[in-house]
Design a protein around this motif. Structure first.
Motif, PDB file in Angstrom:
ATOM      1  N   THR A  85      -1.866   2.978 -13.310  1.00 23.26           N
ATOM      2  CA  THR A  85      -1.745   3.685 -11.951  1.00 23.26           C
ATOM      3  C   THR A  85      -2.139   2.512 -11.086  1.00 23.26           C
ATOM      4  O   THR A  85      -1.348   2.215  -9.883  1.00 23.26           O
ATOM      5  CB  THR A  85      -2.642   4.732 -11.780  1.00 23.26           C
ATOM      6  OG1 THR A  85      -2.295   5.771 -12.804  1.00 23.26           O
ATOM      7  CG2 THR A  85      -2.781   5.337 -10.296  1.00 23.26           C
ATOM      8  N   ASN A  86      -3.134   1.588 -11.260  1.00 23.94           N
ATOM      9  CA  ASN A  86      -3.546   0.673 -10.464  1.00 23.94           C
ATOM     10  C   ASN A  86      -2.544  -0.270 -10.336  1.00 23.94           C
ATOM     11  O   ASN A  86      -2.196  -1.082  -9.045  1.00 23.94           O
ATOM     12  CB  ASN A  86      -4.899  -0.174 -10.715  1.00 23.94           C
ATOM     13  CG  ASN A  86      -6.065   0.912 -10.704  1.00 23.94           C
ATOM     14  OD1 ASN A  86      -6.026   1.889 -10.033  1.00 23.94           O
ATOM     15  ND2 ASN A  86      -7.082   0.694 -11.637  1.00 23.94           N
ATOM     16  N   THR A  87      -1.730  -0.825 -11.135  1.00 26.93           N
ATOM     17  CA  THR A  87      -0.943  -1.711 -11.318  1.00 26.93           C
ATOM     18  C   THR A  87       0.313  -1.450 -10.480  1.00 26.93           C
ATOM     19  O   THR A  87       0.866  -2.088  -9.800  1.00 26.93           O
ATOM     20  CB  THR A  87      -0.326  -2.009 -12.536  1.00 26.93           C
ATOM     21  OG1 THR A  87      -1.426  -2.695 -13.438  1.00 26.93           O
ATOM     22  CG2 THR A  87       0.583  -3.199 -12.746  1.00 26.93           C
ATOM     23  N   ILE A  88       0.898  -0.031 -10.584  1.00 24.72           N
ATOM     24  CA  ILE A  88       1.942   0.494  -9.892  1.00 24.72           C
ATOM     25  C   ILE A  88       1.430   0.445  -8.560  1.00 24.72           C
ATOM     26  O   ILE A  88       2.352   0.145  -7.542  1.00 24.72           O
ATOM     27  CB  ILE A  88       2.405   1.988 -10.442  1.00 24.72           C
ATOM     28  CG1 ILE A  88       2.946   1.822 -11.895  1.00 24.72           C
ATOM     29  CG2 ILE A  88       3.211   2.584  -9.496  1.00 24.72           C
ATOM     30  CD1 ILE A  88       3.306   3.220 -12.511  1.00 24.72           C
ATOM     31  N   ASN A  89       0.258   0.860  -8.042  1.00 21.00           N
ATOM     32  CA  ASN A  89      -0.089   0.942  -6.930  1.00 21.00           C
ATOM     33  C   ASN A  89      -0.198  -0.409  -6.218  1.00 21.00           C
ATOM     34  O   ASN A  89       0.380  -0.973  -5.018  1.00 21.00           O
ATOM     35  CB  ASN A  89      -1.402   1.551  -6.362  1.00 21.00           C
ATOM     36  CG  ASN A  89      -1.519   3.045  -6.637  1.00 21.00           C
ATOM     37  OD1 ASN A  89      -0.486   3.794  -6.619  1.00 21.00           O
ATOM     38  ND2 ASN A  89      -2.574   3.484  -6.963  1.00 21.00           N
ATOM     39  N   GLU A  90      -0.575  -1.137  -6.729  1.00 17.57           N
ATOM     40  CA  GLU A  90      -0.458  -2.920  -6.390  1.00 17.57           C
ATOM     41  C   GLU A  90       0.752  -3.167  -6.201  1.00 17.57           C
ATOM     42  O   GLU A  90       1.149  -3.972  -5.025  1.00 17.57           O
ATOM     43  CB  GLU A  90      -1.205  -3.597  -7.458  1.00 17.57           C
ATOM     44  CG  GLU A  90      -1.423  -5.008  -7.108  1.00 17.57           C
ATOM     45  CD  GLU A  90      -2.190  -6.092  -8.130  1.00 17.57           C
ATOM     46  OE1 GLU A  90      -1.407  -6.677  -8.691  1.00 17.57           O
ATOM     47  OE2 GLU A  90      -3.269  -5.709  -8.586  1.00 17.57           O
ATOM     48  N   ILE A  91       1.854  -3.184  -6.648  1.00 17.57           N
ATOM     49  CA  ILE A  91       3.101  -3.393  -6.956  1.00 17.57           C
ATOM     50  C   ILE A  91       3.740  -2.807  -5.658  1.00 17.57           C
ATOM     51  O   ILE A  91       4.479  -3.410  -4.854  1.00 17.57           O
ATOM     52  CB  ILE A  91       4.042  -3.163  -8.170  1.00 17.57           C
ATOM     53  CG1 ILE A  91       3.395  -4.053  -8.945  1.00 17.57           C
ATOM     54  CG2 ILE A  91       5.374  -3.500  -8.046  1.00 17.57           C
ATOM     55  CD1 ILE A  91       4.069  -3.700 -10.679  1.00 17.57           C
ATOM     56  N   ASN A  92       3.277  -1.485  -5.388  1.00 20.12           N
ATOM     57  CA  ASN A  92       4.062  -0.773  -4.303  1.00 20.12           C
ATOM     58  C   ASN A  92       3.474  -1.463  -3.041  1.00 20.12           C
ATOM     59  O   ASN A  92       4.264  -1.387  -2.130  1.00 20.12           O
ATOM     60  CB  ASN A  92       3.913   0.758  -4.602  1.00 20.12           C
ATOM     61  CG  ASN A  92       4.855   1.376  -5.565  1.00 20.12           C
ATOM     62  OD1 ASN A  92       5.936   0.843  -5.989  1.00 20.12           O
ATOM     63  ND2 ASN A  92       4.343   2.381  -6.140  1.00 20.12           N
ATOM     64  N   ASN A  93       2.369  -1.603  -2.884  1.00 20.56           N
ATOM     65  CA  ASN A  93       1.545  -2.010  -1.658  1.00 20.56           C
ATOM     66  C   ASN A  93       2.336  -3.379  -1.234  1.00 20.56           C
ATOM     67  O   ASN A  93       2.476  -3.536  -0.215  1.00 20.56           O
ATOM     68  CB  ASN A  93       0.102  -2.305  -1.863  1.00 20.56           C
ATOM     69  CG  ASN A  93      -0.565  -0.909  -2.064  1.00 20.56           C
ATOM     70  OD1 ASN A  93       0.220   0.419  -1.486  1.00 20.56           O
ATOM     71  ND2 ASN A  93      -1.626  -0.762  -2.610  1.00 20.56           N
TER      72      ASN A  93
END
Length: 159
Positions: free
Chosen positions: A120-128
């Motif tokens: 979840t953190n990785t996906i959020n980082e990529i999306n941001n």
């Protein structure tokens, strides 16, 4: 250097020491290289370049003929936006194992113990990162359209 496809012409920053050739023409000795990088990746360029060359094979001469309108009033903002996009893109690339700058898997560095939190953190980082790049590109399009006296409706949407 640049990439050209049927629907898109894009240029990229390459660090010192990178090898180039005729398929990746490179801009040298340009004091305002960030201004040019932003411009050649803008919707304004996406509108003008196909008029100048109807093929998808762009050579150095094609970009050399591009009509550059330089507006010093926007240079600081353009340079900051372009620099941020370079840094975000390099951060994204370096998160891939094929990058020479790769240090560790992005799932490991999130600091979470649970795999689901890491993902979840990785996906959020990529999306941001992606959203910030797109936001910067939109602002750059607005700036260059203003400089060239164009409206949002006049410029070609990049695909």
């Amino acid at each position: 250097s640049h990439t050209a496809t049927k629907n898109h012409f894009g240029v990229r920053y390459v660090p010192k020491g990178v090898i180039f050739n005729v398929e990746a023409p490179t801009l040298f000795r340009c004091n305002e290289w960030k201004y040019m990088l932003g411009l050649l990746n803008s919707g304004v360029a996406a509108t003008i370049l196909p008029i100048m060359n109807q093929t998808m094979h762009f050579l150095a001469g094609d970009t050399a003929k591009f009509p550059v309108i330089y507006d010093p009033n926007y240079v600081d903002e353009i340079n900051a936006l372009v620099q941020e996009n370079i840094e975000l893109s390099m951060e994204d690339w370096d998160s891939q194992e094929t990058s020479w700058g790769f240090k560790h898997n992005c799932l490991v560095r999130t600091g979470s113990v649970k795999l689901s939190d890491c993902i979840t953190n990785t996906i959020n980082e990529i999306n941001n990162r992606k959203e910030k790049i797109l936001s910067n590109e939109k602002r750059l399009d607005e700036i260059y359209a203003s400089i060239y006296g164009l409206t949002e409706n006049d410029i070609t949407e990049k695909t």
